[in-house]
Design a protein around this motif. Structure first.
Motif, PDB file in Angstrom:
ATOM      1  N   UNK A   1       0.848  -1.194   0.000  1.00 20.24           N
ATOM      2  CA  UNK A   1       0.000   0.000   0.000  1.00 20.24           C
ATOM      3  C   UNK A   1       0.883   1.242   0.000  1.00 20.24           C
ATOM      4  N   UNK A   2       0.711   2.125  -0.962  1.00 17.55           N
ATOM      5  CA  UNK A   2       1.457   3.368  -0.999  1.00 17.55           C
ATOM      6  C   UNK A   2       0.726   4.431  -0.202  1.00 17.55           C
ATOM      7  N   UNK A   3       1.436   5.510   0.088  1.00 17.11           N
ATOM      8  CA  UNK A   3       0.808   6.570   0.879  1.00 17.11           C
ATOM      9  C   UNK A   3      -0.262   7.310   0.090  1.00 17.11           C
ATOM     10  N   UNK A   4      -0.260   7.193  -1.230  1.00 18.41           N
ATOM     11  CA  UNK A   4      -1.258   7.902  -2.043  1.00 18.41           C
ATOM     12  C   UNK A   4      -2.669   7.415  -1.732  1.00 18.41           C
ATOM     13  N   UNK A   5      -2.806   6.153  -1.348  1.00 17.37           N
ATOM     14  CA  UNK A   5      -4.132   5.597  -1.079  1.00 17.37           C
ATOM     15  C   UNK A   5      -4.624   5.864   0.337  1.00 17.37           C
ATOM     16  N   UNK A   6      -3.793   6.456   1.158  1.00 12.71           N
ATOM     17  CA  UNK A   6      -4.166   6.664   2.555  1.00 12.71           C
ATOM     18  C   UNK A   6      -5.220   7.761   2.656  1.00 12.71           C
ATOM     19  N   UNK A   7      -6.315   7.419   3.298  1.00  9.35           N
ATOM     20  CA  UNK A   7      -7.388   8.373   3.524  1.00  9.35           C
ATOM     21  C   UNK A   7      -7.390   8.747   4.996  1.00  9.35           C
ATOM     22  N   UNK A   8      -7.422  10.041   5.253  1.00  6.81           N
ATOM     23  CA  UNK A   8      -7.404  10.541   6.628  1.00  6.81           C
ATOM     24  C   UNK A   8      -8.830  10.856   7.062  1.00  6.81           C
ATOM     25  N   UNK A   9      -9.224  10.273   8.179  1.00  2.00           N
ATOM     26  CA  UNK A   9     -10.528  10.571   8.777  1.00  2.00           C
ATOM     27  C   UNK A   9     -10.308  11.614   9.870  1.00  2.00           C
ATOM     28  N   UNK A  10     -11.242  12.549   9.969  1.00  2.00           N
ATOM     29  CA  UNK A  10     -11.175  13.566  11.009  1.00  2.00           C
ATOM     30  C   UNK A  10     -12.242  13.263  12.059  1.00  2.00           C
ATOM     31  N   UNK A  11     -11.805  13.107  13.286  1.00  2.00           N
ATOM     32  CA  UNK A  11     -12.720  12.896  14.408  1.00  2.00           C
ATOM     33  C   UNK A  11     -12.629  14.137  15.279  1.00  2.00           C
ATOM     34  N   UNK A  12     -13.558  15.051  15.102  1.00  2.00           N
ATOM     35  CA  UNK A  12     -13.537  16.343  15.789  1.00  2.00           C
ATOM     36  C   UNK A  12     -14.600  16.356  16.881  1.00  2.00           C
ATOM     37  N   UNK A  13     -14.139  16.466  18.125  1.00  2.00           N
ATOM     38  CA  UNK A  13     -15.056  16.511  19.257  1.00  2.00           C
ATOM     39  C   UNK A  13     -15.020  17.893  19.924  1.00  2.00           C
ATOM     40  N   UNK A  14     -14.834  18.935  19.128  1.00  2.00           N
ATOM     41  CA  UNK A  14     -14.798  20.343  19.533  1.00  2.00           C
ATOM     42  C   UNK A  14     -13.558  20.676  20.373  1.00  2.00           C
ATOM     43  N   UNK A  15     -13.415  20.099  21.549  1.00  2.00           N
ATOM     44  CA  UNK A  15     -12.270  20.427  22.404  1.00  2.00           C
ATOM     45  C   UNK A  15     -11.088  19.493  22.188  1.00  2.00           C
ATOM     46  N   UNK A  16     -11.296  18.400  21.477  1.00  2.00           N
ATOM     47  CA  UNK A  16     -10.223  17.446  21.201  1.00  2.00           C
ATOM     48  C   UNK A  16     -10.625  16.586  20.006  1.00  2.00           C
ATOM     49  N   UNK A  17      -9.661  15.888  19.475  1.00  2.00           N
ATOM     50  CA  UNK A  17      -9.971  15.030  18.341  1.00  2.00           C
ATOM     51  C   UNK A  17      -8.754  14.303  17.824  1.00  2.00           C
ATOM     52  N   UNK A  18      -8.955  13.639  16.694  1.00  2.00           N
ATOM     53  CA  UNK A  18      -7.900  12.827  16.097  1.00  2.00           C
ATOM     54  C   UNK A  18      -7.968  12.917  14.583  1.00  2.00           C
ATOM     55  N   UNK A  19      -6.819  12.745  13.969  1.00  2.00           N
ATOM     56  CA  UNK A  19      -6.710  12.476  12.545  1.00  2.00           C
ATOM     57  C   UNK A  19      -6.301  11.016  12.474  1.00  2.00           C
ATOM     58  N   UNK A  20      -7.066  10.209  11.749  1.00  2.00           N
ATOM     59  CA  UNK A  20      -6.873   8.761  11.776  1.00  2.00           C
ATOM     60  C   UNK A  20      -6.715   8.232  10.356  1.00  2.00           C
ATOM     61  N   UNK A  21      -5.756   7.332  10.194  1.00  2.00           N
ATOM     62  CA  UNK A  21      -5.559   6.633   8.918  1.00  2.00           C
ATOM     63  C   UNK A  21      -5.662   5.133   9.190  1.00  2.00           C
TER      64      UNK A  21
END
Length: 98
Positions: free
Chosen positions: A1-21
């Motif tokens: 798997x190359x990095x081009x296929x990586x999709x980043x999900x954003x989990x935004x909980x207003x005061x905190x969150x994550x960027x997830x692959x």
């Protein structure tokens, strides 16, 4: 798997969150965690599973954070050592650094 296929999900909980692959080829998840304090998004922790390291996945997570900072007008405090090194290597991001 190359990095081009990586999709980043954003989990935004207003005061905190994550960027997830999701990394199906290593059955794992890479993540950049943040908390918002006084209008500044503090990048606190970046993790990439050992089997997926060296493929610029952490950089893709930081790039998503930077993109959001440009779009939404917040500053980034690179509390995480990886994010701090990323900012040190990319002088063009100085205006986003808190």
């Amino acid at each position: 798997m190359g990095t081009a296929e990586i999709e980043i999900e954003r989990h935004d909980r207003v005061t905190h969150g994550d960027y997830v692959a999701q990394l199906p080829d290593v059955n794992g998840t890479a993540k950049l965690s943040w908390t918002m304090r006084e209008g500044v998004r503090h990048a606190e922790h970046t993790f990439v599973p050992p089997a997926a390291r060296g493929r610029n996945i952490a950089a893709k997570l930081v790039e998503a954070l930077v993109s959001d900072a440009r779009s939404h007008g917040f500053k980034i405090a690179p509390d995480c050592s990886y994010v701090e090194r990323y900012f040190d290597r990319h002088e063009e991001l100085a205006d986003l650094r808190a």
